[in-house]
Write a protein that holds these residues in place. Structure first.
Motif, mmCIF file in Angstrom:
data_model
loop_
_atom_site.group_PDB
_atom_site.id
_atom_site.type_symbol
_atom_site.label_atom_id
_atom_site.label_comp_id
_atom_site.label_asym_id
_atom_site.label_seq_id
_atom_site.Cartn_x
_atom_site.Cartn_y
_atom_site.Cartn_z
ATOM 1 N N LEU A 109 0.866 -1.182 0.000
ATOM 2 C CA LEU A 109 0.000 0.000 0.000
ATOM 3 C C LEU A 109 0.903 1.232 0.000
ATOM 4 N N VAL A 110 0.814 2.050 -1.082
ATOM 5 C CA VAL A 110 1.774 3.126 -1.324
ATOM 6 C C VAL A 110 1.040 4.435 -1.600
ATOM 7 N N THR A 111 1.642 5.562 -1.184
ATOM 8 C CA THR A 111 1.095 6.888 -1.464
ATOM 9 C C THR A 111 2.130 7.715 -2.225
ATOM 10 N N PRO A 112 1.705 8.803 -2.869
ATOM 11 C CA PRO A 112 2.661 9.667 -3.576
ATOM 12 C C PRO A 112 3.714 10.289 -2.670
ATOM 13 N N ILE A 131 2.201 -2.781 -6.208
ATOM 14 C CA ILE A 131 1.672 -1.787 -5.282
ATOM 15 C C ILE A 131 0.156 -1.621 -5.446
ATOM 16 N N LYS A 132 -0.449 -1.240 -4.354
ATOM 17 C CA LYS A 132 -1.856 -0.865 -4.316
ATOM 18 C C LYS A 132 -1.917 0.639 -4.036
ATOM 19 N N VAL A 133 -2.616 1.384 -4.879
ATOM 20 C CA VAL A 133 -2.783 2.817 -4.702
ATOM 21 C C VAL A 133 -4.268 3.118 -4.498
ATOM 22 N N TYR A 134 -4.551 4.319 -3.961
ATOM 23 C CA TYR A 134 -5.966 4.659 -3.717
ATOM 24 C C TYR A 134 -6.135 6.174 -3.703
ATOM 25 N N HIS A 135 -7.294 6.605 -4.151
ATOM 26 C CA HIS A 135 -7.548 8.033 -4.338
ATOM 27 C C HIS A 135 -7.503 8.840 -3.049
ATOM 28 N N CYS A 136 -7.739 8.206 -1.886
ATOM 29 C CA CYS A 136 -7.751 8.956 -0.624
ATOM 30 C C CYS A 136 -6.386 9.556 -0.315
ATOM 31 N N TYR A 137 -5.337 9.102 -0.999
ATOM 32 C CA TYR A 137 -3.996 9.620 -0.791
ATOM 33 C C TYR A 137 -3.599 10.642 -1.862
ATOM 34 N N SER A 138 -4.562 11.163 -2.615
ATOM 35 C CA SER A 138 -4.251 12.050 -3.731
ATOM 36 C C SER A 138 -3.832 13.446 -3.291
ATOM 37 N N GLY A 139 -4.162 13.848 -2.063
ATOM 38 C CA GLY A 139 -3.766 15.161 -1.571
ATOM 39 C C GLY A 139 -4.738 16.267 -1.883
ATOM 40 N N ASN A 145 -12.568 13.004 -7.335
ATOM 41 C CA ASN A 145 -12.320 13.613 -8.645
ATOM 42 C C ASN A 145 -10.849 13.587 -9.028
ATOM 43 N N ALA A 146 -10.054 12.832 -8.300
ATOM 44 C CA ALA A 146 -8.612 12.787 -8.566
ATOM 45 C C ALA A 146 -8.317 12.103 -9.900
ATOM 46 N N THR A 147 -7.331 12.636 -10.594
ATOM 47 C CA THR A 147 -6.821 11.952 -11.779
ATOM 48 C C THR A 147 -5.901 10.818 -11.334
ATOM 49 N N VAL A 148 -5.627 9.907 -12.229
ATOM 50 C CA VAL A 148 -4.789 8.754 -11.885
ATOM 51 C C VAL A 148 -3.422 9.209 -11.386
ATOM 52 N N GLU A 149 -2.821 10.191 -12.057
ATOM 53 C CA GLU A 149 -1.465 10.622 -11.695
ATOM 54 C C GLU A 149 -1.400 11.270 -10.317
ATOM 55 N N GLU A 150 -2.526 11.752 -9.809
ATOM 56 C CA GLU A 150 -2.502 12.396 -8.502
ATOM 57 C C GLU A 150 -2.269 11.405 -7.361
ATOM 58 N N TYR A 151 -2.600 10.144 -7.563
ATOM 59 C CA TYR A 151 -2.324 9.156 -6.520
ATOM 60 C C TYR A 151 -1.497 7.977 -7.031
ATOM 61 N N ALA A 152 -1.209 7.963 -8.321
ATOM 62 C CA ALA A 152 -0.302 6.966 -8.912
ATOM 63 C C ALA A 152 0.633 7.681 -9.873
ATOM 64 N N PRO A 153 1.560 8.506 -9.346
ATOM 65 C CA PRO A 153 2.438 9.307 -10.205
ATOM 66 C C PRO A 153 3.437 8.447 -10.974
ATOM 67 N N ASP A 154 4.110 9.077 -11.908
ATOM 68 C CA ASP A 154 4.999 8.358 -12.820
ATOM 69 C C ASP A 154 6.090 7.583 -12.106
ATOM 70 N N TRP A 155 6.601 8.085 -10.978
ATOM 71 C CA TRP A 155 7.708 7.365 -10.339
ATOM 72 C C TRP A 155 7.307 5.957 -9.916
ATOM 73 N N ARG A 188 -1.715 6.674 -21.637
ATOM 74 C CA ARG A 188 -0.360 7.230 -21.601
ATOM 75 C C ARG A 188 0.562 6.405 -20.717
ATOM 76 N N LEU A 189 0.117 6.101 -19.505
ATOM 77 C CA LEU A 189 0.963 5.409 -18.543
ATOM 78 C C LEU A 189 1.270 3.972 -18.981
ATOM 79 N N CYS A 190 0.277 3.289 -19.510
ATOM 80 C CA CYS A 190 0.494 1.895 -19.914
ATOM 81 C C CYS A 190 1.394 1.805 -21.147
ATOM 82 N N ARG A 191 1.349 2.796 -22.024
ATOM 83 C CA ARG A 191 2.246 2.802 -23.173
ATOM 84 C C ARG A 191 3.651 3.244 -22.780
ATOM 85 N N ALA A 192 3.745 4.170 -21.831
ATOM 86 C CA ALA A 192 5.053 4.657 -21.412
ATOM 87 C C ALA A 192 5.818 3.622 -20.595
#
Length: 337
Positions: A109-112, A131-139, A145-155, A188-192
């Motif tokens: 369980l990981v957060t940004p 890893i398991k991510v979740y929108h409650c950690y989006s900040g 209404n969080a976008t994927v990158e807000e709680y699952a960033p590129d790193w 974008r993320l799955c292709r990158a």
């Protein structure tokens, strides 16, 4: 909604319809172990007075209504802002290593805000296969209404690409996979990061099956995307996934311990609604209206109906319940399997 310990005669009758559908060996790709000490009091009301619920309790609960003799699992903590994630991740890892089956695996369980190197070490060591991510950690305040990158960033994706790891993603936003921002992010993320394996929970959060019908075409050409069936109780959502992705990209998941509650989620307009007996007063509805079965049984029955309507054969069913999970987790399983 309450965690259920005992089956009713109605539950048992419905469960018998699953006897020749569920294989003897299965892999549950969506399991939440739980320990009450890791959360603020009252955080998960439906699990009040329950716990800890680990690998053994998971298998025991499912075998009340499933004929499977062997149950493997992909285990990860229940996300919440009050949660002690360090304790949760330690608990999940220990449960899987000590009480899981040889093929069972754990997600972290990981957060940004986490230290990238700490996460990297945990993944590279093999302690966690993803890893398991979740929108409650989006900040943001309105996390739904969080976008994927807000709680699952590129790193995170970069690390998963390195280790061929798994991301278990519960998307949000009203349209789920019909939402353009979600579509753009996933593509974008799955292709990158093509060596990262994405599991979209709850058929891409298709609690409203219309979101699947309107959005699943964007997933068809993404080879590193699969969906799990957890807690979905509408046949149309399963049918859409089978139509666009095929039976080799649909993985069965229970969503334990949500699976052990009475009720079901239904499509309502452009949203969805969770029905459960505690919502209904006996003096306002007919007596039979509160005769709900478990979410786990309801979901399995709807999955069976979708598979029958799609004309799937026994090998397809084995794929959904076992082989697809093994393929997805192959880089993290013993080579002999």
């Amino acid at each position: 909604m309450k965690y259920v310990d005992q089956l009713t005669p109605s539950d048992q009758t419905l469960a018998r319809k699953l006897t020749d559908f569920v294989p003897d060996e299965i892999f549950d790709i969506h399991v939440h172990p739980y320990h009450p000490d890791h959360f603020a009091p009252g955080t998960w009301a439906f699990l009040k007075s329950k716990g800890p619920l680990g690998c053994a309790e998971h298998r025991e609960a499912l075998q009340r209504y499933m004929s499977a003799k062997t149950i493997h699992g992909l285990y990860f903590g229940m996300p919440h802002q009050t949660a002690d994630r360090v304790a949760i991740n330690n608990f999940v890892s220990d449960e899987v290593s000590q009480r899981g089956t040889p093929l069972s695996r754990a997600l972290m369980l990981v957060t940004p805000e986490d230290d990238r190197e700490v996460v990297a070490q945990a993944l590279r060591s093999g302690r966690f296969c993803g890893i398991k991510v979740y929108h409650c950690y989006s900040g943001r305040p309105d996390t739904m209404n969080a976008t994927v990158e807000e709680y699952a960033p590129d790193w995170m994706w970069e690390l998963l690409h390195e280790v061929q790891g798994i991301m278990l993603l519960h998307i949000v936003r009203d349209g789920a996979m019909a939402d353009e921002a979600n579509q753009q992010s996933v593509r974008r993320l799955c292709r990158a990061y093509p060596k990262a394996q994405l599991i979209l929970a709850h058929i891409g959060r298709s609690f409203n099956y219309r979101n699947a019908r309107d959005g699943f075409h964007v997933l068809a050409d993404l080879d590193n995307v699969v969906v799990d069936t957890s807690a979905i109780c509408e046949k149309e959502a399963f049918s859409t996934a089978l139509k666009y992705l095929g039976p080799q990209r649909v993985l069965w998941g229970s969503d334990f311990g949500v699976s052990e509650m009475r009720g079901r989620c239904v499509t309502t307009g452009d949203s969805f609604f969770w029905l459960h007996p505690e919502l209904l007063r006996a003096d306002q509805v007919a007596p039979t209206s509160t005769n709900f079965t478990l979410v786990g049984i309801e979901s399995l029955l709807c999955l069976r109906e979708a598979c029958e309507d799609a004309g799937l054969n026994g090998r397809d069913i084995e794929d959904i319940f076992k082989r697809n999970a093994r393929r997805v987790l192959a880089p993290h399983l013993p080579s002999a399997t």
